[in-house]
Design a protein around this motif. Structure first.
Motif, PDB file in Angstrom:
ATOM      1  N   CYS A 101      37.336  29.484  47.937  1.00 17.93           N
ATOM      2  CA  CYS A 101      36.932  30.491  46.209  1.00 17.93           C
ATOM      3  C   CYS A 101      35.253  30.978  46.755  1.00 17.93           C
ATOM      4  CB  CYS A 101      36.733  29.761  45.305  1.00 17.93           C
ATOM      5  SG  CYS A 101      36.619  31.117  43.457  1.00 17.93           S
TER       6      CYS A 101
ATOM      7  N   GLY B 261      35.665  26.128  44.687  1.00 17.46           N
ATOM      8  CA  GLY B 261      36.871  25.135  44.804  1.00 17.46           C
ATOM      9  C   GLY B 261      37.756  25.924  45.995  1.00 17.46           C
TER      10      GLY B 261
ATOM     11  N   CYS C 246      42.099  33.795  41.795  1.00 20.30           N
ATOM     12  CA  CYS C 246      41.595  32.700  41.659  1.00 20.30           C
ATOM     13  C   CYS C 246      42.531  31.911  40.074  1.00 20.30           C
ATOM     14  CB  CYS C 246      40.073  31.849  41.748  1.00 20.30           C
ATOM     15  SG  CYS C 246      40.113  30.157  42.095  1.00 20.30           S
TER      16      CYS C 246
ATOM     17  N   HIS D  24      41.055  29.409  38.512  1.00 20.07           N
ATOM     18  CA  HIS D  24      40.013  29.081  37.775  1.00 20.07           C
ATOM     19  C   HIS D  24      38.989  29.530  36.945  1.00 20.07           C
ATOM     20  CE1 HIS D  24      35.643  27.391  37.364  1.00 20.07           C
ATOM     21  NE2 HIS D  24      36.801  26.290  37.094  1.00 20.07           N
ATOM     22  N   GLY D  25      39.083  31.179  37.575  1.00 22.89           N
ATOM     23  CA  GLY D  25      38.112  31.956  37.155  1.00 22.89           C
ATOM     24  C   GLY D  25      38.984  32.997  37.787  1.00 22.89           C
TER      25      GLY D  25
ATOM     26  N   TYR E 206      33.444  32.038  44.486  1.00 22.52           N
ATOM     27  CA  TYR E 206      32.985  31.551  43.025  1.00 22.52           C
ATOM     28  C   TYR E 206      32.398  30.373  42.611  1.00 22.52           C
ATOM     29  CZ  TYR E 206      33.579  36.160  40.350  1.00 22.52           C
ATOM     30  OH  TYR E 206      33.526  37.452  40.195  1.00 22.52           O
ATOM     31  N   HIS E 207      32.957  28.896  42.833  1.00 20.58           N
ATOM     32  CA  HIS E 207      32.413  28.066  42.786  1.00 20.58           C
ATOM     33  C   HIS E 207      33.241  26.951  43.684  1.00 20.58           C
ATOM     34  CE1 HIS E 207      33.341  29.882  38.086  1.00 20.58           C
ATOM     35  NE2 HIS E 207      32.943  29.847  38.405  1.00 20.58           N
TER      36      HIS E 207
ATOM     37  N   CYS F 289      39.406  23.191  40.572  1.00 20.87           N
ATOM     38  CA  CYS F 289      40.736  24.207  40.296  1.00 20.87           C
ATOM     39  C   CYS F 289      41.173  23.374  40.403  1.00 20.87           C
ATOM     40  CB  CYS F 289      40.557  25.381  42.155  1.00 20.87           C
ATOM     41  SG  CYS F 289      40.194  26.543  42.563  1.00 20.87           S
TER      42      CYS F 289
HETATM   43 FE1  FES Z   1      37.525  29.917  41.643  1.00 19.74          FE
HETATM   44 FE2  FES Z   1      35.876  29.491  39.860  1.00 19.74          FE
HETATM   45  S1  FES Z   1      36.636  30.946  39.829  1.00 19.74           S
HETATM   46  S2  FES Z   1      36.415  27.869  41.994  1.00 19.74           S
END
Ligand code: FES
Length: 104
Positions: free
Chosen positions: A65, A70, A46, A48-49, A67-68, A84
């Motif tokens: 995703c 997005g 991702c 984002h993270g 994780y969060h 994201c």
């Molecule tokens: Fe993918 Fe945060 S790691 S939305």
């Protein structure tokens, strides 16, 4: 270059509507998707993270995703839902018989 193709997987390795993770020998880790019989690939990581998109859910042509939550458009890589905001890299694929090939 366009003359270098890498075999990623077999067409049957990915059930319709699903995503799988494949590692390429050069160190890249890709998420490979099968949507309506076509194959698409993005980076697995991702933007984002530190999440693996191949562990996420597919919904309406987007990968969510894990994780969060997005999301990205699987075909274009465009970021579709916060958090994201940076597009995910997409890769050109081709299908040759039973093989899914990575073209770049
Ligand atoms: Fe993918 Fe945060 S790691 S939305």
């Amino acid at each position: 270059g366009a003359d270098v193709t890498i075999r990623l997987c077999a067409t049957d390795d990915i059930p319709e509507g699903e995503v799988r993770q494949f590692a390429v020998d050069d160190g890249r880790t890709l998420a490979v998707y099968r949507l309506d019989g076509d194959y698409f690939a993005t980076d697995d990581l991702c933007t984002h993270g530190d999440a693996s998109l191949s562990e996420g859910e597919i919904e309406d042509g987007k990968i969510l995703c894990p994780y969060h939550m997005g999301s990205f458009d699987i075909r274009t890589g465009e970021a579709c839902a916060a958090p994201c905001s940076i597009a995910i890299r997409t890769y050109k694929l081709a299908v040759d018989g039973d093989d899914v090939l990575l073209l770049d």
